[in-house]
Design an enzyme around this catalytic site. Structure first.
Site, PDB file in Angstrom:
ATOM      1  N   ARG A 169      17.506  -4.971   5.483  1.00 38.69           N
ATOM      2  CA  ARG A 169      16.764  -3.808   4.985  1.00 38.69           C
ATOM      3  C   ARG A 169      16.438  -2.851   6.135  1.00 38.69           C
ATOM      4  NH1 ARG A 169      18.764  -6.247   1.937  1.00 38.69           N
ATOM      5  NH2 ARG A 169      18.045  -7.251   0.030  1.00 38.69           N
ATOM      6  N   SER A 237      10.613  -4.427  -4.698  1.00 40.85           N
ATOM      7  CA  SER A 237      10.035  -5.367  -3.734  1.00 40.85           C
ATOM      8  C   SER A 237       9.230  -4.604  -2.687  1.00 40.85           C
ATOM      9  CB  SER A 237      11.143  -6.178  -3.054  1.00 40.85           C
ATOM     10  OG  SER A 237      11.851  -6.947  -3.997  1.00 40.85           O
ATOM     11  N   GLU A 333       8.571  -3.138   2.827  1.00 44.90           N
ATOM     12  CA  GLU A 333       9.896  -2.567   2.604  1.00 44.90           C
ATOM     13  C   GLU A 333       9.789  -1.118   2.134  1.00 44.90           C
ATOM     14  OE1 GLU A 333      13.645  -3.646  -0.322  1.00 44.90           O
ATOM     15  OE2 GLU A 333      12.492  -5.282   0.560  1.00 44.90           O
TER      16      GLU A 333
END
Length: 345
Positions: A169, A237, A333
């Site tokens: 990520r 998320s 995130e």
């Protein structure tokens, strides 16, 4: 709804950002523009060299936690082009294209590989920034290059995948090129010799699946597990799954023997952040109108007209509790944007 800001010289009508990011928080910006061509991108950059601005796709990985004191620019360039050679399909997609719609387009035209990444919200331009991934696949494996405009020189550049510093990520666009580049397009390579990736979760139960089978299962599972942001505000998320050393895992297993993990290599493992959060009883908890989703602890939701302050408060409570209990540092995130730009927990 617009908001009026008044100072000694003038009255400014602020633009609401509530419908421009999937969390739906009550935030505003000084101005908003939609960039629909490379030419208009160059014009915008030239006009805003000394003014604060934030680049936005579909707002699916962004939470505006306060009124942003600057211009929000939606990158909305469109277009998909396909070429091919003996071994690969070469797909050039503009930054404003919907990621999921690109997945569907490729599947429809028998170009396979993206199916594990179905139903991930956001744009093509956001995909390399986040190095989006799901069900054993990360987008970096298909990227040949990323085209962007340097915000200082207003020149177009192409950066090869090997130079994008892709990680979990993560990419160069979150670090060295953060707020220094406007992505305008991405070039992908999809192999003609397609091989299914079904090593993860529910996909492992599929027997000799087609790309369409994988796509269908991914969509089914994501719709069952994750709340629809058009119904319940969220950004997917909220935290990354932490990566720790095998030595650290061994020590943690002495105290928490049921802690799940996924080996990454001989020295590191990935721990499901949702498990850590769930163990601490946060699932279903509220902070004002913000809620830790009762079915998926990794997702924070705007359940009852929550605010940016409430989101930050709940996220910090979770982060601090995980650090205290497990000595693991959770990284968020979602991009958190405040009055002057990026906010860290």
């Amino acid at each position: 709804m617009a908001k009026i800001a008044q100072n000694r010289q003038s009255v400014v009508i602020l633009k609401s950002l509530q419908q421009l990011h999937t969390f739906g928080l009550p935030a505003h910006c000084t101005d908003f523009v939609s960039i629909k061509s490379v030419h208009s991108a160059h014009t915008f950059i030239a006009q805003h060299q000394k003014q604060p601005f934030y680049l936005l796709g579909q707002g699916s990985n962004t939470a505006f936690v306060a009124d942003y004191k600057g211009t929000v620019a939606e990158v909305a360039l469109k277009g998909i082009g396909v070429q091919e050679n003996e071994s690969h399909y070469i797909i050039k997609a503009a930054a404003g294209e919907s990621w999921h719609e690109l997945v569907v387009y490729c599947l429809k035209h028998t170009m396979y590989g993206f199916e594990n990444l179905a139903l991930i919200p956001g744009t093509v331009g956001a995909a390399p920034i986040q190095n989006i991934g799901a069900y054993g696949v990360e987008v970096e494996r298909f990227i040949q290059s990323v085209q962007y405009i340097d915000l200082k020189t207003n020149q177009v550049h192409s950066i090869a995948a090997k130079d994008c510093e892709f990680g979990y990520r993560d990419s160069i666009f979150k670090h060295a090129l953060w707020q220094k580049a406007m992505i305008v397009g991405v070039t992908f390579l999809l192999p003609k010799a397609w091989q299914p990736v079904v090593t993860y979760g529910e996909l492992a139960a599929l027997h000799a699946p087609s790309a369409q089978d994988i796509f269908n299962k991914v969509v089914e599972v994501r719709q069952a597990k994750l709340p629809d942001p058009s119904v319940l505000g969220n950004a997917g998320s909220f935290f990354k799954n932490p990566i720790i050393s095998c030595d650290n895992l061994a020590a943690l297993h002495q105290q928490f023997p049921s802690m799940p993990f996924y080996p990454l290599d001989t020295r590191t493992v990935k721990i499901p952040a949702a498990w850590l959060i769930d163990q601490l009883g946060f699932k279903g908890q509220f902070e004002g109108g913000i809620r830790c989703h009762p079915k998926q602890a990794l997702v924070l939701t705007n359940a009852e007209q929550g605010t940016g302050e409430q989101l930050l408060s709940l996220a910090r409570r979770i982060k601090n509790a995980v650090a205290e209990q497990f000595s693991i540092d959770l990284e968020h995130e979602v991009q958190l944007i405040g009055a002057k730009g990026r906010v860290l927990l």
